[in-house]
Design a protein around this motif. Structure first.
Motif, PDB file in Angstrom:
ATOM      1  N   ASP A 189      23.491  42.131  54.206  1.00 53.91           N
ATOM      2  CA  ASP A 189      25.002  42.424  53.973  1.00 53.91           C
ATOM      3  C   ASP A 189      25.312  43.260  55.841  1.00 53.91           C
ATOM      4  OD1 ASP A 189      27.675  42.279  54.605  1.00 53.91           O
ATOM      5  OD2 ASP A 189      28.120  42.041  52.232  1.00 53.91           O
ATOM      6  N   ASN A 242      24.778  46.495  52.542  1.00 56.15           N
ATOM      7  CA  ASN A 242      24.329  46.176  50.877  1.00 56.15           C
ATOM      8  C   ASN A 242      23.493  44.860  50.861  1.00 56.15           C
ATOM      9  OD1 ASN A 242      25.788  48.203  49.387  1.00 56.15           O
ATOM     10  ND2 ASN A 242      27.655  46.146  48.868  1.00 56.15           N
ATOM     11  N   ARG A 243      22.040  45.624  50.194  1.00 50.62           N
ATOM     12  CA  ARG A 243      20.614  44.461  50.109  1.00 50.62           C
ATOM     13  C   ARG A 243      21.323  43.635  48.679  1.00 50.62           C
ATOM     14  NH1 ARG A 243      15.221  46.783  51.307  1.00 50.62           N
ATOM     15  NH2 ARG A 243      14.297  46.775  49.200  1.00 50.62           N
ATOM     16  N   ILE A 303      20.732  45.530  43.451  1.00 44.62           N
ATOM     17  CA  ILE A 303      21.887  45.606  44.909  1.00 44.62           C
ATOM     18  C   ILE A 303      20.862  47.037  45.201  1.00 44.62           C
ATOM     19  CG2 ILE A 303      23.806  45.332  45.833  1.00 44.62           C
ATOM     20  CD1 ILE A 303      24.617  43.490  43.582  1.00 44.62           C
ATOM     21  N   ARG A 304      20.663  47.236  46.690  1.00 46.66           N
ATOM     22  CA  ARG A 304      20.402  48.748  47.021  1.00 46.66           C
ATOM     23  C   ARG A 304      21.612  49.275  48.231  1.00 46.66           C
ATOM     24  NH1 ARG A 304      14.901  47.570  47.628  1.00 46.66           N
ATOM     25  NH2 ARG A 304      14.204  46.700  45.531  1.00 46.66           N
ATOM     26  N   THR A 305      22.022  49.909  48.466  1.00 47.46           N
ATOM     27  CA  THR A 305      22.546  50.198  49.725  1.00 47.46           C
ATOM     28  C   THR A 305      21.726  50.874  50.768  1.00 47.46           C
ATOM     29  OG1 THR A 305      24.664  51.115  48.346  1.00 47.46           O
ATOM     30  CG2 THR A 305      24.318  51.571  51.083  1.00 47.46           C
ATOM     31  N   THR A 330      28.720  45.632  54.846  1.00 47.24           N
ATOM     32  CA  THR A 330      28.333  46.560  53.525  1.00 47.24           C
ATOM     33  C   THR A 330      27.344  46.813  53.921  1.00 47.24           C
ATOM     34  OG1 THR A 330      27.943  45.173  51.968  1.00 47.24           O
ATOM     35  CG2 THR A 330      30.007  45.000  52.295  1.00 47.24           C
TER      36      THR A 330
END
Length: 72
Positions: free
Chosen positions: A46, A51-52, A64-66, A49
């Motif tokens: 994304d 986020n992955r 989900i990882r940032t 944001t």
């Protein structure tokens, strides 16, 4: 208008960009139609944001990882 979600394949040779799409739902649908290998996975990043969301074989979400912001 810039598309919000980038799709990547993470395989043996590192990440490969596939395409950018406007929605997460579109990204999931696109991944369903892409080839699924024995190793590696797809990720949707994304751009707003950072986020992955990672997907292994046939949309089994693996987490989900940032990530850190990348330089522009």
């Amino acid at each position: 208008m810039r598309k919000r979600f980038d799709i990547f394949w993470f395989g043996d040779n590192g990440p490969t960009w596939i395409e950018a799409v406007e929605t997460l739902e579109t990204a999931k649908a696109r991944i369903e139609k892409l080839p699924q290998g024995n190793s590696g996975s797809y990720s949707v990043i994304d751009q707003r944001t950072g986020n992955r969301l990672s997907f292994a074989k046939k949309l089994q979400a693996s987490g989900i990882r940032t990530r850190q912001s990348l330089p522009s």
